[in-house]
Design an enzyme around this catalytic site. Structure first.
Site, PDB file in Angstrom:
ATOM      1  N   GLU A   9      38.433  46.273  28.817  1.00  0.00           N
ATOM      2  CA  GLU A   9      38.796  47.520  29.502  1.00  0.00           C
ATOM      3  C   GLU A   9      40.305  47.643  29.511  1.00  0.00           C
ATOM      4  O   GLU A   9      41.007  46.644  29.724  1.00  0.00           O
ATOM      5  CB  GLU A   9      38.295  47.495  30.932  1.00  0.00           C
TER       6      GLU A   9
ATOM      7  N   ASP B 196      32.215  39.779  38.229  1.00  0.00           N
ATOM      8  CA  ASP B 196      32.148  41.244  38.129  1.00  0.00           C
ATOM      9  C   ASP B 196      31.460  41.693  36.840  1.00  0.00           C
ATOM     10  O   ASP B 196      30.761  42.706  36.830  1.00  0.00           O
ATOM     11  CB  ASP B 196      33.587  41.792  38.180  1.00  0.00           C
TER      12      ASP B 196
ATOM     13  N   LYS C 252      40.542  43.003  32.046  1.00  0.00           N
ATOM     14  CA  LYS C 252      41.226  44.255  32.379  1.00  0.00           C
ATOM     15  C   LYS C 252      42.550  44.278  31.623  1.00  0.00           C
ATOM     16  O   LYS C 252      43.042  43.234  31.185  1.00  0.00           O
ATOM     17  CB  LYS C 252      41.508  44.319  33.883  1.00  0.00           C
TER      18      LYS C 252
ATOM     19  N   LYS D 292      25.072  46.310  42.531  1.00  0.00           N
ATOM     20  CA  LYS D 292      25.737  45.022  42.421  1.00  0.00           C
ATOM     21  C   LYS D 292      26.914  44.998  43.391  1.00  0.00           C
ATOM     22  O   LYS D 292      27.326  46.080  43.798  1.00  0.00           O
ATOM     23  CB  LYS D 292      26.196  44.771  40.989  1.00  0.00           C
TER      24      LYS D 292
ATOM     25  N   HIS E 156      26.422  42.296  33.542  1.00  0.00           N
ATOM     26  CA  HIS E 156      26.398  43.118  32.331  1.00  0.00           C
ATOM     27  C   HIS E 156      26.365  42.295  31.038  1.00  0.00           C
ATOM     28  O   HIS E 156      25.562  42.538  30.143  1.00  0.00           O
ATOM     29  CB  HIS E 156      27.635  44.032  32.272  1.00  0.00           C
TER      30      HIS E 156
ATOM     31  N   HIS F 207      23.969  48.700  35.552  1.00  0.00           N
ATOM     32  CA  HIS F 207      24.015  49.975  34.837  1.00  0.00           C
ATOM     33  C   HIS F 207      24.092  49.803  33.324  1.00  0.00           C
ATOM     34  O   HIS F 207      23.771  50.713  32.581  1.00  0.00           O
ATOM     35  CB  HIS F 207      25.114  50.898  35.381  1.00  0.00           C
TER      36      HIS F 207
END
Ligand code: BG6
Length: 518
Positions: A233, A252, A357, A165, A257, A195
């Site tokens: 995260e 992102d 984040k 990606k 995901h 992933h």
């Protein structure tokens, strides 16, 4: 598990971080498990000048530092030297045909030495602007034989490509990338990686839903109030802000995901467990996501940017001060969304998504919240309602499933408490789950595409994301600042509260026992 067939694996971008952190360690773990054949060779390719020996040293160091088992008990020297006997390096540019001619000569040599039968797996772990030149050079210089439509890939030798990606930055660029890849590869040779699909719990989602009889009958709008997906995260984007500023949380994390997680939760049972059937069902989910007018973006989407502060003892001066970020950047480091999947199963059930984040901890989980019982008997005796039944599918940090049930607190009075029934992978199976990249590289070597994203799937996901990006272009509302160590901006909480709901984390978990007296 079967061993993989003979093959040369070429990693483009072999001197980069992903190769050192994930790819080389994953290949080592496959060797440890005995899943790589004798007829195997690994060729690193990058622009940095380096000898084979220097690259082997990089691999040994990367394995020692990052490989799952080597970190715990040191590297297995026998397997390590087996692998290093098969590791080589080639310096080259990503767009020079003559460099690919040299690569071909090198691969032909390795082919003869290791009897690799012409099988090649190319891993594109490079910046995205190199995807097209590499794929064109591979095709034009005869390193790949394109499978013709309808032909079977496995007749004779095979060549495949794994693409990291980001796969495009909007619908148009993803369509262009798909079309250009098709010059050299057939869809059956392309492995677009996400992933998250290699993570054990994510794969287990299908087993949970379709191999147990008690979930499926209630897995719909009649019994499910809402679904939440949180991928939080605690790290900041400070260290990779140069890349991140062009991407943002929506591109992102959500387009890939989180949408994958959502699709696995929402899809219909596939007719079979093969790549085509499963991917067909996921595409239907994306196609059913309600399209809202970009003008209404702020009703459904909240974006945030972390300000100065600290998370887990790590200070940040705030996103706008990070190196590579424009002082007036509107890139979101947090996003929360409310989506609807307009189909027979999910009509009216909102899917709330949030990722960011600098949040309080690293947590990835899906919370399926069930509707309250029709007659809230206990409410008569209780001041506040009973807790909702949540089914929490935990992806990280621990992997497992937990059910939140209402239970009576032992004693004379009718006190109710939310209790958890937990299934934890590590303790249930007494086995550590493999890293996502181990599973995905193994599957690509075997030619199994189920856990990779099909071209139309990537495009269908971008179609939804494009609406939001379009809305943001015109919105006067900029990302709202949030303090590091919090669950994002206030408006993300309001997105839920407006609907009379709340996030399962960061908004009242661990609530006190509801006191009821009979
Ligand atoms: C990557 C994103 O794809 O996934 C990163 O680019 C993010 O920004 C990472 O940190 C998260 O992956 P994981 O497996 O740690 O949840």
């Amino acid at each position: 598990m079967p061993s993989t067939p003979p093959c040369a694996m070429v990693i483009f971008g072999a001197s980069g971080d992903l190769a050192k952190l994930k790819l080389i360690p994953a290949i080592y773990e496959l060797a440890i498990e005995g899943l790589l054949p004798e007829q195997f060779a690994l060729l690193g390719y990058a622009r940095t000048e380096m000898s084979d020996e220097a690259f082997r040293q990089i691999c040994i160091e990367a394995i020692g530092k990052n490989a799952r088992t080597a970190k715990k008990m040191g590297a297995n020297q026998e397997k390590l030297s087996w692998l290093m006997d098969r590791v080589y390096y080639h310096t080259g540019q990503y767009d020079k045909p003559e460099d690919f001619q040299k690569l071909k000569t090198r691969l032909d040599e390795l082919d003869r030495r290791y009897r690799l039968q012409g099988n090649r797996l190319f891993y594109l772990s490079t910046p995205p602007n190199a995807f097209v030149p590499i794929s064109e050079c591979l095709g034009q210089q005869g390193l790949v034989e394109r499978v013709q439509s309808g032909a079977v890939e496995h007749k004779g030798s095979w060549q495949r490509v794994i693409i990291e990606k980001p796969f495009g930055h909007d619908l148009k660029s993803a369509q262009e990338l798909n079309a250009l890849l098709m010059h050299s590869f057939h869809e059956s040779q392309i492995y677009r990686i996400d992933h998250y699909l290699g993570k054990e719990t994510v794969q287990n989602l299908m087993v949970m839903r379709f191999a147990n009889s008690f979930f499926e009958p209630i897995w719909n709008y009649k019994y499910i109030d809402s679904v939440q997906i949180t991928v939080a995260e605690s790290v900041s984007a400070d260290d990779r802000a140069g890349y991140y500023d062009k991407s943002g949380a929506l591109r992102d994390m959500v387009q890939n995901h989180i949408f994958q997680l959502m699709a696995l939760v929402a899809m219909e049972p596939p007719v079979a467990l093969d790549a085509r059937s499963i991917r067909d069902e996921k595409v239907k989910v994306y196609k059913s996501i309600r399209r809202f007018s970009p003008r209404r973006v702020d009703e459904f989407v909240v974006r945030g940017q972390y300000g100065p502060g600290e998370v887990n003892g790590k200070k940040t001066e705030g996103y706008l001060k990070a190196k590579g970020v424009a002082p007036d950047s509107t890139t979101e480091t947090f996003v929360a969304l409310k989506l609807f999947i307009d189909n027979w199963r999910w009509s009216g059930t909102p899917f709330y998504i949030r990722t960011g984040k600098c949040m309080p901890s690293k947590v990835s989980e899906v919370t399926v919240r069930f509707r309250s019982p029709p007659l809230t008997l206990f409410q008569k005796q209780c001041e506040s309602p009973v807790f909702p039944n949540d089914l929490v599918i935990k992806v990280a940090p621990e992997e497992g499933i937990s059910m939140h049930l209402n239970g009576k607190v032992p004693g004379g009075s009718m006190n109710i408490k939310s209790v958890e029934m937990n299934f934890n992978y590590a303790s249930a199976f007494k086995k550590e789950a493999p890293e996502a990249y181990e599973r995905l590289i193994y599957d690509a070597l075997l030619g199994e595409q189920t856990l990779f994203i099909r071209g139309d799937e990537a495009e269908a996901a971008w179609e939804v994301i494009d609406l939001i990006l379009e809305g943001w272009k015109h919105s006067t509302r900029k990302p709202e600042e949030y303090a590091p160590g919090t669950w994002g901006p206030r408006r993300a909480i309001e997105l839920m509260e407006h609907d009379g709901r709340r996030w399962s984390r960061g908004q009242g978990e661990g609530e006190p026992i509801i006191a009821c007296s009979l």
